[in-house]
Design an enzyme around this catalytic site. Structure first.
Site, PDB file in Angstrom:
ATOM      1  N   ASP A 153       0.872  -1.168   0.000  1.00 29.02           N
ATOM      2  CA  ASP A 153       0.000   0.000   0.000  1.00 29.02           C
ATOM      3  C   ASP A 153       0.914   1.224   0.000  1.00 29.02           C
ATOM      4  OD1 ASP A 153      -1.483   2.198   0.680  1.00 29.02           O
ATOM      5  OD2 ASP A 153      -2.578   1.236   2.318  1.00 29.02           O
ATOM      6  N   CYS A 205      -8.773   5.929  10.137  1.00 30.17           N
ATOM      7  CA  CYS A 205      -9.018   4.645   9.430  1.00 30.17           C
ATOM      8  C   CYS A 205      -7.983   3.603   9.827  1.00 30.17           C
ATOM      9  CB  CYS A 205      -9.036   4.830   7.920  1.00 30.17           C
ATOM     10  SG  CYS A 205     -10.356   5.890   7.359  1.00 30.17           S
TER      11      CYS A 205
END
Ligand code: PMP
Length: 400
Positions: free
Chosen positions: A194, A358
């Protein structure tokens, strides 16, 4: 550095000069990116790939030129390794559904880390529900570094993928992806990275990292929203099954049989975000013209000042002290809720992000409900950090 390139800084926040310390959520846009999109809509816009008229050919060429720019920017070996998606989130879901899910058996394992953003947790969690996958989690040490010994112990004959962030959006920690990929590959396991936070902070070379997948979003790279990139190593293309069906991703269609286009087209169903691709190209040209190393050096210099200023504030605890880190620092002020800190800063014209970012498992790991996050971009200055520090002292006074 280059602050004047960004028209947003002519605006205010609560009638104060805007101090934008939230680039990790989304970076502001330089005029050249805004102009490129406007210019494209004004002079070159048409749908791409299928038109036989000049305008469509021009639009197609511009869209495909972005693919080449991305390939060169991240040093992918081959142009077809660059897949346009809507965001990092979509890129990760694509890998989960097209590359992992079709081959997954109940009990197979995916390794993630405890510092992942939800978008690199939930797509894998969904596979636990859909096909009985098991998540194995690399722990995070108190310093904010991954526990690399524990990482090595997590592999088994059932491990199907390692999915890990290049840089944490909360701690700032930069993970040693090249080493982690080497370890995974020794065990025959592919690695998804990511890159949402890393792409803007350092030169990224996917060939050198030797990762199998690398995901990022244009909007964190001073580009527009609506477009992201999935780098997918050619070695895996034949194993990546169609994910969303629609126009453009096929070779032939009849009601009995459909054959699919090669990667990247196989994963670019429907009309893509054409204008956003043009904006991404402008963003890549923009950061390349400054130089990724120069941008990184500026941010590291500011990061030092920021960390030193925060450490001087009473009862302020930085979450994640490990280096190397990108220009992202999270902290709590003991006895004051992060949202209250954010409100005081907002009234001083300072935009930071507060909350769980998040990354709820990371909040649990550090036993905090929420943190204040300051994140740096190429336009930030030492004066802004001084203003932040003054505002934090004020917060202490207001809340005692
Ligand atoms: N991963 C990380 C580490 C992030 O910081 C973010 C964005 N906050 C994402 C993934 C998701 O990016 P996007 O919302 O652009 O899909």
């Amino acid at each position: 550095m280059k602050r004047d390139d960004f028209p947003i800084f002519k605006t205010t926040n609560r009638n104060k000069p805007l101090i934008y310390l939230d680039s990790a959520a989304s970076a502001q846009k330089p005029q050249v990116v805004i102009d490129a999109i406007q210019q494209f809509y004004s002079s070159d816009y048409a749908n791409i790939h299928r038109g036989i008229y000049e305008l469509s050919e021009r639009a197609t060429a511009a869209y495909e030129a972005t693919r080449l720019a991305v390939q060169q920017f991240i040093h992918a070996k081959s142009l077809d390794e660059i897949i346009f998606v809507s965001s990092t989130t979509e890129a990760i879901n694509l890998v989960a559904q097209s590359f992992i899910r079709p081959y997954l058996k109940a009990g197979d394992e995916i390794i993630v880390s405890a510092m992942e953003h939800h978008s690199n947790i939930v797509p894998w969690y969904l596979l636990t529900e859909q096909c009985g996958a098991v998540l194995k989690v690399i722990p995070v040490l108190d310093s904010g570094e991954l526990d690399h010994d524990a990482y090595q112990q997590l592999f088994s004959s059932r491990t199907k993928l390692v999915a890990v962030t290049h840089a944490s959006n909360v701690l700032g920690t930069i993970n040693p992806i090249k080493d982690m990929a080497r370890i995974a590959h020794e065990k025959g396991v592919p690695v998804l990275v990511d890159g949402a936070q890393a792409i803007v902070h350092m030169p990224v070379d996917v060939s050198d990292l030797d990762c199998d997948f690398y995901a990022f979003s244009a909007h964190k790279l001073y580009g527009p929203t609506g477009i992201g990139v999935l780098y997918a190593k050619k070695q895996w293309h034949d194993k990546m099954l169609p994910y969303q069906g629609g126009g453009e991703m096929i070779e032939t269609v009849s009601f009995d049989r459909i054959t699919f286009a090669d990667v990247p087209k196989r994963f670019e169903a429907g009309t893509p975000p054409i204008a956003s691709a043009i904006g991404l190209h402008a963003a890549i040209d923009y950061v390349s013209s400054i130089g990724m190393e120069k941008m990184a050096a500026h941010e590291q210099q500011l990061l030092q000042v920021l960390e030193a200023s925060l450490q001087a504030i009473a009862n302020l605890r930085i979450i994640g002290t490990h280096h190397p880190k990108v220009g992202v620092v999270s902290f709590v002020l003991d006895g004051i809720h992060a949202h209250d800190v954010g409100s005081v800063l907002d009234h001083e014209g300072i935009a930071v992000r507060v909350g769980h970012h998040c990354a709820m498992p990371l909040m649990t790991r550090f036993d905090v409900p929420a943190v204040v996050r300051v994140s740096l971009g190429l336009y930030n200055t030492e004066q802004e950090i001084e203003a932040l520090t003054r505002a934090l002292h004020l917060t202490r006074k207001v809340f005692g």
